[in-house]
Scaffold this motif. Sequence first.
Motif, short mmCIF file in Angstrom:
data_model
loop_
_atom_site.label_atom_id
_atom_site.label_comp_id
_atom_site.label_asym_id
_atom_site.label_seq_id
_atom_site.Cartn_x
_atom_site.Cartn_y
_atom_site.Cartn_z
N LEU A 1 31.18 27.68 42.53
CA LEU A 1 32.15 28.59 42.32
C LEU A 1 32.38 29.42 43.50
O LEU A 1 31.23 29.95 44.38
CB LEU A 1 31.64 29.49 41.23
CG LEU A 1 32.46 30.85 40.72
CD1 LEU A 1 33.69 30.38 40.38
CD2 LEU A 1 31.77 31.48 39.62
N GLN B 1 35.16 32.47 45.72
CA GLN B 1 36.35 33.11 45.29
C GLN B 1 37.44 32.76 46.39
O GLN B 1 37.23 32.04 47.28
CB GLN B 1 36.04 34.50 45.90
CG GLN B 1 35.09 35.43 45.04
CD GLN B 1 35.13 36.95 45.33
OE1 GLN B 1 35.15 37.30 46.40
NE2 GLN B 1 34.69 37.71 44.36
N ALA B 2 38.67 33.02 45.94
CA ALA B 2 39.71 32.62 46.91
C ALA B 2 39.52 33.26 48.31
O ALA B 2 39.19 34.09 48.47
CB ALA B 2 41.01 33.15 46.31
N THR C 1 40.91 24.34 42.14
CA THR C 1 40.04 24.22 41.26
C THR C 1 40.19 22.94 40.57
O THR C 1 41.31 22.56 40.03
CB THR C 1 40.20 25.24 40.27
OG1 THR C 1 39.79 26.47 40.96
CG2 THR C 1 39.12 25.01 38.87
N LYS D 1 42.04 28.06 47.49
CA LYS D 1 42.97 28.68 46.66
C LYS D 1 42.60 28.34 45.11
O LYS D 1 42.10 27.41 44.94
CB LYS D 1 44.40 28.20 46.84
CG LYS D 1 44.72 28.70 48.36
CD LYS D 1 46.11 27.95 48.81
CE LYS D 1 46.45 28.06 49.96
NZ LYS D 1 47.92 27.36 50.17
N PRO D 2 43.04 29.24 44.06
CA PRO D 2 42.79 28.77 42.65
C PRO D 2 43.18 27.43 42.27
O PRO D 2 42.48 26.81 41.59
CB PRO D 2 43.49 30.09 42.07
CG PRO D 2 43.33 31.16 43.22
CD PRO D 2 43.60 30.62 44.34
N GLU D 3 44.19 27.14 43.07
CA GLU D 3 45.02 25.79 42.65
C GLU D 3 44.20 24.46 43.13
O GLU D 3 44.40 23.47 42.84
CB GLU D 3 46.30 25.61 43.23
CG GLU D 3 46.48 26.11 44.50
CD GLU D 3 46.99 27.62 44.81
OE1 GLU D 3 46.50 28.19 44.01
OE2 GLU D 3 47.87 27.83 45.54
N THR E 1 35.18 25.26 41.56
CA THR E 1 36.00 26.27 40.87
C THR E 1 36.30 27.48 41.91
O THR E 1 35.38 28.21 42.32
CB THR E 1 35.32 26.87 39.58
OG1 THR E 1 34.97 25.68 38.72
CG2 THR E 1 36.00 27.91 38.87
N VAL E 2 37.52 27.74 41.93
CA VAL E 2 37.88 29.00 43.13
C VAL E 2 38.59 30.11 41.92
O VAL E 2 39.50 29.87 41.52
CB VAL E 2 39.06 28.29 44.16
CG1 VAL E 2 39.33 29.52 44.83
CG2 VAL E 2 38.45 27.33 44.58
N SER E 3 38.00 31.27 41.97
CA SER E 3 38.35 32.34 41.28
C SER E 3 39.38 33.19 42.12
O SER E 3 39.16 33.36 43.42
CB SER E 3 37.18 33.14 40.71
OG SER E 3 36.55 33.94 42.17
N SER E 4 40.37 33.85 41.34
CA SER E 4 41.28 34.56 42.28
C SER E 4 40.78 36.22 42.30
O SER E 4 39.79 36.57 41.62
CB SER E 4 42.63 34.73 41.52
OG SER E 4 42.34 35.02 39.90
#
Length: 126
Positions: free
Chosen positions: A11, A13-14, A91, A87-89, A123-126
């Motif tokens: 996990l 962050q963006a 993920t 980026k979140p995309e 997993t990339v969180s925004s």
Amino acid sequence: QVQLVESGGGLVQAGGSLRLTCAASGRTFSIGVMGWFRQAPGKEREFVSAIAWGKGTPYYEDPVKGRFTISRDNTRNIMYLQMNNLKPEDTALYYCAATKSLPTIVVEKESTYDYWGQGTQVTVSS
């Protein structure tokens, strides 16, 4: 047979970075190309990047160009995917794949690849 094991997901962050690793074992001398695919929830598995095992020639899908770098250490039978500016995309479940050495290889096609790993979650969180 070739066995593939991915690691390095997690996990983040963006804007952050991760490095995925794929360790190959077995008949690694038969490998022609190794690649990374990913599958996001509710979507089909898609090509990300690939590398010619001998020459080291890299291939990238457009969305990751300039952010991801593929490399390999074929003395240790390891492939890497350095992922920056995530980026979140991005993920998805990321899969490592390998194909036998052939005269012509279409690196973007799933059907090209003979061996697959179990995947590692990014997993990339925004």
